[in-house]
Design an enzyme around this catalytic site. Structure first.
Site, PDB file in Angstrom:
ATOM      1  N   TYR A 100      51.301  38.583  30.594  1.00  0.00           N
ATOM      2  CA  TYR A 100      49.954  38.688  31.174  1.00  0.00           C
ATOM      3  C   TYR A 100      48.935  37.902  30.347  1.00  0.00           C
ATOM      4  CZ  TYR A 100      51.439  42.414  34.414  1.00  0.00           C
ATOM      5  OH  TYR A 100      52.037  43.149  35.407  1.00  0.00           O
TER       6      TYR A 100
ATOM      7  N   ALA B 284      45.916  44.553  47.594  1.00  0.00           N
ATOM      8  CA  ALA B 284      46.420  43.269  48.091  1.00  0.00           C
ATOM      9  C   ALA B 284      45.719  42.099  47.397  1.00  0.00           C
ATOM     10  CB  ALA B 284      46.292  43.178  49.613  1.00  0.00           C
ATOM     11  N   GLY B 285      45.607  42.209  46.085  1.00  0.00           N
ATOM     12  CA  GLY B 285      45.011  41.123  45.303  1.00  0.00           C
ATOM     13  C   GLY B 285      43.574  40.825  45.681  1.00  0.00           C
ATOM     14  N   GLY B 286      42.870  41.860  46.165  1.00  0.00           N
ATOM     15  CA  GLY B 286      41.472  41.678  46.546  1.00  0.00           C
ATOM     16  C   GLY B 286      41.285  41.422  48.037  1.00  0.00           C
TER      17      GLY B 286
ATOM     18  N   PHE C 133      39.204  43.717  50.178  1.00  0.00           N
ATOM     19  CA  PHE C 133      37.738  43.647  50.208  1.00  0.00           C
ATOM     20  C   PHE C 133      37.247  42.551  51.147  1.00  0.00           C
ATOM     21  CE2 PHE C 133      39.150  45.232  46.037  1.00  0.00           C
ATOM     22  CZ  PHE C 133      38.717  46.543  46.188  1.00  0.00           C
TER      23      PHE C 133
ATOM     24  N   SER D 279      49.084  45.420  42.929  1.00  0.00           N
ATOM     25  CA  SER D 279      48.185  44.917  43.981  1.00  0.00           C
ATOM     26  C   SER D 279      47.925  45.960  45.066  1.00  0.00           C
ATOM     27  CB  SER D 279      48.730  43.636  44.600  1.00  0.00           C
ATOM     28  OG  SER D 279      48.389  42.508  43.825  1.00  0.00           O
ATOM     29  N   PRO D 280      47.484  47.165  44.710  1.00  0.00           N
ATOM     30  CA  PRO D 280      47.224  48.177  45.740  1.00  0.00           C
ATOM     31  C   PRO D 280      46.079  47.778  46.675  1.00  0.00           C
ATOM     32  CG  PRO D 280      46.412  48.929  43.610  1.00  0.00           C
ATOM     33  CD  PRO D 280      47.207  47.688  43.355  1.00  0.00           C
TER      34      PRO D 280
END
Lengths: 298, 298, 298
Positions: A53, A213-215, A218, A210-211
């Site tokens: 990371y 979905a990677g943004g 939004f 990614s709960p």
């Protein structure tokens, strides 16, 4: 109530804090100490790392905060991962993006992680990706060693299929406790390919990366207006935000999904924690499921 | 010879009579009594229901016939299903089309079914669909209760994958005896996705819903002329009809498929029964398989 | 070093010689004797046949060579296959291309093969294809018989999925030791559908048919320029040919893949054997994997 007790011994929080973007947050060590403390205050004690990371830098940043306030260590369950090789200025010896799951690399990677994180041991090590060259006997040798010398307490995997899980488990004495996979109202694949059923059957805890979905959650109105509409109705009913509803939707699943949060804003983390007090009805859960897949249940 | 003996105790007929369209048949109670009697005379003693068939009305219609002639009951093996929720004037409390496989709902649904069918117990209960929210421990609790109080003798599922089956079975003391799935010469999916192999391995009887592909078999010339041609040749060789050949094709499979008939015309039922005396050769069986998938076997 | 020892008793060479094109090679019996001898000298002692190869003629051609020089027999591990029916002038009784895996056919097919190959027994029998009509109890009966009378020492399958394998294995007392499937740098399907993981888990040796993708590997520049480029770089580094690299790539997999060669030119066979001394690095192995699938590893 905020904790998830695994039948085989691991105790983690119902939400985990992911640190894959830590290097982008621009926090001072002291700010990170405060962020970790506030997470603990909000009940989020499981922290999710990986060697790679932040171009191999996130573990080190986290370790500096732990060094600044050593009392934090025992309040956390530290997870890290290994097995992916990424070309990087930090690791000039790596010449291509591939996997390495040899006995030697796994042991060495954990040693790096312990040193970077400034801890004596970690609560859980995950194999980051299934490798087409995975030799389960070599992995077993590494896991046995790391367990025996006390550097790793529990083991798991990430992004594994049921078949890949069975292969590795068949060579291990200890149980694999976790399979961390992508799961969100926008990403149903693992709900449909047997991964979650397999996890339920074998008492494996699914962690959800990614709960949101990677943004994309939004930007949902543009991406999937039907799902946006369905989630908005549920959100309104619970006076909650879309991200809280996404988490509540994952938390409602009987497999015991542990979502991994990715934000460095403590307000977002605290807001997410409130999802634990939202219980979706079956009607609401299925409204989101149906909207996401675009057709009614059969 | 018309019966199928399950190694674990269930005895049903080689063909089952389905009642999902009973409400459309417009039979008087007396006419239905006669239809059931003629089915029994033709050797078809297994009857297949679900709580939701006919907008929740079919079980009640069937129950009235049983009440009119109670001696029929002991000649039948009664199967019904539960777990789907359908909005309906009969069930105003249901507000969306979804699944409910909670302990309470399963038990309540069986109580409704017993009351509607006017029977004390049923031979088999099937979970109608795999639910993404399925909690096998809750289902196990319901099944254990229903078995213990004598309301349900055997249990099974419908439309389950191998993985979903394994998950549920892993929590049950009793064996799941049936998986009712769509199977016909026009619908090969379950022949290819491992479901039938899994059933064979675990001595699970596959029941075939829509064995005539929801009637498409009777429009086969327009839908799949190659398959129509292949089935017609076989039909001619056996001096049989296309639907008899479709049944004989299913019955020939070593997994012991039990086709579920859907017609309310007794002539059609009696005609179907004759399929039991037709044994397709391997050449014939593969001619239909090859025509359906549109390419030779590899 | 050139041999692969199966934990359960079978010993074969790391490369196998396939004879499916033997009838096209136009060799005299004496030339074939020499070809077999040179193969043995190169360490390739496992020979792969099937009843149907060369329109049912290849086994007979091979048997004539063995009869000419009987001392060759004990230096070979003979594999053959059964279960496919092909219309042929040699077998006028076969009227359609289909499968037959009945007890009687399997036993009769092996008797034919032993007679044609002019051997008393074979080291391994493979079921050539999974049949949708496969009855594992019938196959088990045939295998038990063939083992008991000493005609077949070991058993395996070809082109089986994990589920099909499990079904058949569940009815057998002896272990299935081999699953022969298509595997090459151009054909990754079995690397991705769980077949190789299943084989690794159950100590099943994967044999690779078409390790050069039926010759497409030699036209690779036109078929997949990216893969051609990646393999060429590896070939140059090892001063090797593309086919040697393809074999080295398969041999590097931890499941112990045994590639089956198909050429009748002894130079090609000897060249292939040199692949055993090439060990690809992880970087090289993944470069080929990534090029074949056309995207990086995740």
């Amino acid at each position: 109530m905020n904790h998830q007790y695994h039948p085989l011994g691991f105790t983690g929080s119902r939400l985990a804090q992911g640190y894959w973007r830590l290097a982008e947050w621009g926090m001072s060590d002291q700010e990170l100490v405060r962020f970790i403390e506030q997470g603990i205050e909000a009940g989020i004690t499981t922290v999710d790392h990986a060697d790679i990371y932040g171009d191999y830098l996130c573990e080190t940043l986290f370790g500096k905060a732990l060094a600044l306030k050593p009392s934090l260590r025992d309040k956390l369950q530290v997870i890290t991962k290994c097995g992916i090789m990424l070309p990087s200025k930090q690791r000039p010896e790596i010449t291509s993006h591939r996997y390495d799951q040899s006995t030697g690399h796994i042991i060495q990677s954990v040693d790096h992680s312990l040193s970077n994180l400034q801890v004596e041991s970690i609560e859980m090590l995950l194999l980051h990706r299934p490798s087409p060259l995975m030799d389960p006997d070599h992995i077993a040798e590494a896991f046995e060693h790391l367990y025996t010398v006390g550097k790793v307490k529990h083991f798991g995997v990430s992004n594994f299929s049921a078949q890949q899980f069975d292969l590795l488990q068949s060579r291990l004495d200890m149980p694999l406790l976790v399979n961390q996979v992508e799961l969100s109202p926008l990403e149903l694949k693992r709900f449909k390919d047997g991964t979650l059923e397999h996890a339920q059957q074998h008492a494996v805890t699914p962690m959800a990366w990614s709960p949101f979905a990677g943004g994309d959650l939004f930007k949902l109105e543009g991406i999937n207006p039907t799902l946006h509409q369905a989630m908005s109705v549920v959100a309104e009913a619970h006076q909650a935000s879309l991200d809280q509803i996404a988490l509540a939707w994952l938390l409602r699943h009987p497999s015991g999904i542990v979502p991994v949060l990715g934000s460095g804003q403590i307000e977002r983390v605290q807001s997410a924690q409130k999802a634990l007090s939202i219980t979706l009805t079956d009607d609401e859960w299925f409204a989101i499921w149906v909207a996401s897949q675009g057709h009614p249940v059969p």
